[in-house]
Design a protein around this motif. Structure first.
Motif, PDB file in Angstrom:
ATOM      1  N   ALA A 239       0.963  -1.260   0.074  1.00 60.09           N
ATOM      2  CA  ALA A 239       0.001  -0.048  -0.057  1.00 60.09           C
ATOM      3  C   ALA A 239       0.707   1.190  -0.024  1.00 60.09           C
ATOM      4  O   ALA A 239       0.499   2.248  -0.657  1.00 60.09           O
ATOM      5  N   ALA A 240       2.075   1.230   0.725  1.00 62.19           N
ATOM      6  CA  ALA A 240       2.933   2.437   0.619  1.00 62.19           C
ATOM      7  C   ALA A 240       3.504   2.522  -0.665  1.00 62.19           C
ATOM      8  O   ALA A 240       3.883   3.874  -1.075  1.00 62.19           O
ATOM      9  N   GLY A 241       3.606   1.430  -1.061  1.00 62.84           N
ATOM     10  CA  GLY A 241       4.075   1.583  -2.632  1.00 62.84           C
ATOM     11  C   GLY A 241       3.211   2.291  -3.507  1.00 62.84           C
ATOM     12  O   GLY A 241       3.718   2.770  -4.565  1.00 62.84           O
ATOM     13  N   VAL A 242       2.152   1.841  -3.581  1.00 61.79           N
ATOM     14  CA  VAL A 242       1.037   2.248  -4.284  1.00 61.79           C
ATOM     15  C   VAL A 242       0.882   3.872  -3.960  1.00 61.79           C
ATOM     16  O   VAL A 242       0.782   4.835  -4.901  1.00 61.79           O
ATOM     17  N   ALA A 243       0.883   4.236  -2.980  1.00 59.64           N
ATOM     18  CA  ALA A 243       0.790   5.579  -2.594  1.00 59.64           C
ATOM     19  C   ALA A 243       2.098   6.316  -3.145  1.00 59.64           C
ATOM     20  O   ALA A 243       1.622   7.472  -3.984  1.00 59.64           O
ATOM     21  N   GLU A 244       3.236   5.712  -3.363  1.00 65.14           N
ATOM     22  CA  GLU A 244       4.269   6.533  -3.800  1.00 65.14           C
ATOM     23  C   GLU A 244       4.318   6.549  -5.392  1.00 65.14           C
ATOM     24  O   GLU A 244       4.712   7.757  -6.090  1.00 65.14           O
ATOM     25  N   THR A 245       3.898   5.425  -5.980  1.00 68.57           N
ATOM     26  CA  THR A 245       3.701   5.361  -7.394  1.00 68.57           C
ATOM     27  C   THR A 245       2.493   5.562  -8.190  1.00 68.57           C
ATOM     28  O   THR A 245       2.799   5.902  -9.395  1.00 68.57           O
ATOM     29  N   GLN A 246       1.527   5.279  -7.619  1.00 63.40           N
ATOM     30  CA  GLN A 246       0.174   5.441  -8.123  1.00 63.40           C
ATOM     31  C   GLN A 246      -0.824   6.182  -7.322  1.00 63.40           C
ATOM     32  O   GLN A 246      -1.814   5.527  -6.906  1.00 63.40           O
ATOM     33  N   PRO A 247      -0.669   7.524  -7.161  1.00 67.54           N
ATOM     34  CA  PRO A 247      -1.490   8.184  -6.384  1.00 67.54           C
ATOM     35  C   PRO A 247      -3.007   8.265  -6.701  1.00 67.54           C
ATOM     36  O   PRO A 247      -3.919   8.483  -5.834  1.00 67.54           O
ATOM     37  N   THR A 248      -3.213   7.986  -7.800  1.00 63.96           N
ATOM     38  CA  THR A 248      -4.630   7.952  -8.416  1.00 63.96           C
ATOM     39  C   THR A 248      -5.402   6.729  -8.028  1.00 63.96           C
ATOM     40  O   THR A 248      -6.600   6.758  -7.450  1.00 63.96           O
ATOM     41  N   LYS A 249      -4.702   5.569  -7.835  1.00 66.07           N
ATOM     42  CA  LYS A 249      -5.045   4.443  -7.307  1.00 66.07           C
ATOM     43  C   LYS A 249      -5.144   4.459  -5.855  1.00 66.07           C
ATOM     44  O   LYS A 249      -6.406   3.964  -5.467  1.00 66.07           O
ATOM     45  N   LEU A 250      -4.385   5.058  -5.022  1.00 65.73           N
ATOM     46  CA  LEU A 250      -4.702   5.117  -3.536  1.00 65.73           C
ATOM     47  C   LEU A 250      -5.754   5.957  -3.256  1.00 65.73           C
ATOM     48  O   LEU A 250      -6.906   5.570  -2.545  1.00 65.73           O
ATOM     49  N   TYR A 386       1.367   2.368 -16.406  1.00 62.72           N
ATOM     50  CA  TYR A 386       0.942   3.512 -15.658  1.00 62.72           C
ATOM     51  C   TYR A 386       1.961   4.726 -16.125  1.00 62.72           C
ATOM     52  O   TYR A 386       3.377   4.732 -16.106  1.00 62.72           O
ATOM     53  N   GLY A 387       1.119   5.593 -16.617  1.00 59.45           N
ATOM     54  CA  GLY A 387       1.877   7.105 -16.777  1.00 59.45           C
ATOM     55  C   GLY A 387       2.779   6.945 -18.265  1.00 59.45           C
ATOM     56  O   GLY A 387       3.280   8.058 -18.698  1.00 59.45           O
ATOM     57  N   VAL A 388       2.518   5.919 -18.803  1.00 56.95           N
ATOM     58  CA  VAL A 388       3.248   5.803 -20.052  1.00 56.95           C
ATOM     59  C   VAL A 388       2.533   5.473 -21.357  1.00 56.95           C
ATOM     60  O   VAL A 388       2.557   6.183 -22.542  1.00 56.95           O
ATOM     61  N   MET A 389       1.427   4.589 -21.230  1.00 61.46           N
ATOM     62  CA  MET A 389       0.548   4.422 -22.385  1.00 61.46           C
ATOM     63  C   MET A 389      -0.899   3.926 -22.006  1.00 61.46           C
ATOM     64  O   MET A 389      -0.879   3.001 -21.014  1.00 61.46           O
ATOM     65  N   ARG A 390      -1.621   4.456 -22.569  1.00 61.19           N
ATOM     66  CA  ARG A 390      -3.098   4.379 -22.188  1.00 61.19           C
ATOM     67  C   ARG A 390      -3.657   2.871 -22.721  1.00 61.19           C
ATOM     68  O   ARG A 390      -3.378   2.720 -23.730  1.00 61.19           O
TER      69      ARG A 390
END
Length: 450
Positions: A239-250, A386-390
């Protein structure tokens, strides 16, 4: 529905079906290997009997898991050709290693284990199932490192209109992928533990092979308790990794719409995405969400309003799936702890209500695993990388809705049949119980081969 929506639905269906089989294979391979090691170390025929019985369950699940897994990779070329062209050099590397190393290792030694009874020494035979278990878990590692790169891309450059790998080590040591691997692997161990406890509870309620299933239940309870606690720990780091790398998911996982500091954790909430507010909420624990996400009770969490609407993931399925997964995870720790205590005190037979509870709890870890993947994959949208290709840019340009409809219906039909076959075979053999004639199981005094 257009080709994009249908392709997404098809991959979701095939992935969900495939992951019915994977978790049990991961966990049961370890348990069967441990059972056979106990037999080799002690010479106790009970452990041989356990190896044979639970090994049969493993083989049924293993065979069907391979069938459902192979077809998934063809979709990258058929439905997601633009994705394959754009990131194929990166995504293909871990999948190639998985196929040429892990898959061939487990495929080779599963044959030794199946056909090597009485043909190789006990130690070599036990080693073969350990190699199968290790290879099976290594297979998951490479697949989850590939998925981890999609969640948190590292070690690449954009060149000549596509993504190219420049640092293979960065992908292999990607913290997001490694945490995802640990969390998923341990979840599979929980599935296996509850499967063994559920089947054992069924037989204990009928006073069938009592000693055998009491020992199986006790072993699975210890395995399940350790695994469920480690799932909780790795989930916290993940969850901490998600917070750092994928703020929209968090933000979607917790339905946080406005940026704020010292964010409380709301136990009960119904997100209202249309009005961008929380319509129902209760039981808020002050500062807990900030503490869980960043290990700092005063940390700031970005709300969904900070991001463009087209960059926000679907909130409701992500939010509800995360809540369901987390609640079930807590339940597994509780049930495993009670199971371990009761098995240790030899109280199982005198508590039929608890045995029935454990029997009916058997499918719950499967549900938790599916919910976890909904959080991971739906929460990543609208990005395939994530952040590269839709995701909308990744679908094959030449594929038509009619073609996808045909393959979707075909896959769903075939996979549905395979799921029915798996459930039927597992249920039939589980209800039958172990073979009582140990004379066909115990190797002769003179071992042939190595």
């Amino acid at each position: 529905m257009d080709a994009l929506a249908l392709s997404r639905l098809q991959f979701a269906v095939t992935a969900a079906f495939h992951f019915i089989f994977v978790p049990l294979t991961l966990g049961l391979s370890i348990m069967v290997a441990y059972m056979e090691s106990r037999y080799v170390g002690t010479g106790d025929a009970m452990y041989l009997k356990m190896t044979k019985f639970w090994g049969k369950m493993f083989l049924i699940n293993f065979a069907l898991g391979i069938v459902t897994g192979i077809t998934m990779e063809f979709q990258f070329g058929m439905n997601w050709a633009e994705y394959s062209k754009y990131v194929g050099d990166i995504f293909g590397a871990p999948l190639a290693i998985e196929a040429t190393v892990a898959f061939f290792l487990e495929s080779s030694f599963i044959g030794v284990w199946i056909f090597g009874w009485n043909k190789v020494s006990k130690k070599v035979h036990a080693l073969s199932i350990w190699l199968v278990a290790i290879a099976t878990n290594l297979s998951a590692l490479w697949i989850l490192l590939a998925n981890g790169w999609m969640q948190h891309p590292v070690g690449y450059v954009l060149r000549n209109g596509r993504a190219e790998m420049v640092d293979f080590a960065a992908m292999v040591t990607n913290s997001y992928g490694l945490l995802k691997f640990c969390h998923t692997l341990l979840s599979g161990y929980v599935v296996a533990a509850f499967f063994v406890m559920g089947v054992s509870a069924y037989h204990l309620l009928r006073s069938s092979n009592v000693s055998f299933f009491k020992n199986s239940f006790k072993m699975a309870a210890a395995f399940g308790l350790a695994s469920s606690m480690l799932v909780f720990i790795t989930g916290d780091f993940h969850a901490a990794g998600v917070a750092e790398t994928q703020p929209t998911k968090l933000a979607a996982m917790e339905s946080v719409w406005t940026t704020q500091k010292a964010v409380p954790y709301t136990l009960i909430m119904v997100p209202d995405a249309d009005n961008e507010r929380n319509s129902v909420e209760a039981a808020r624990i002050p500062n807990l969400l900030s503490l869980l996400a960043y290990h700092d009770s005063q940390s700031e969490i970005k709300g969904l309003k900070e991001f463009k609407k087209e960059d926000r993931p679907p909130v409701l399925p992500t939010f509800l799936s995360f809540r369901g997964m987390a609640a079930l995870g807590m339940l597994f720790m509780l049930l495993s702890a009670v199971s371990w205590i009761m098995a240790g005190r030899d109280k199982l037979e005198s508590n039929p209500a608890f045995l029935r509870l454990m029997m009916y709890a058997l499918p719950l870890p499967y549900i938790a695993c599916q919910l976890g993947w909904i959080v991971a994959e739906v929460g990543r949208q609208p990005w395939i990388v994530y952040g590269v290709m839709r995701t909308s840019d990744a679908v094959s340009k030449s594929i038509s809705p009619a073609q996808v409809w045909g393959s979707l219906i075909g896959f769903t039909f075939v996979y549905g049949l395979l799921a029915i076959v798996d459930i039927y075979l597992l249920s039939k053999n589980a209800k039958k119980g172990p073979d009582d004639d140990l004379s066909v199981l115990i190797a002769p005094t003179r071992n042939r081969g190595v």
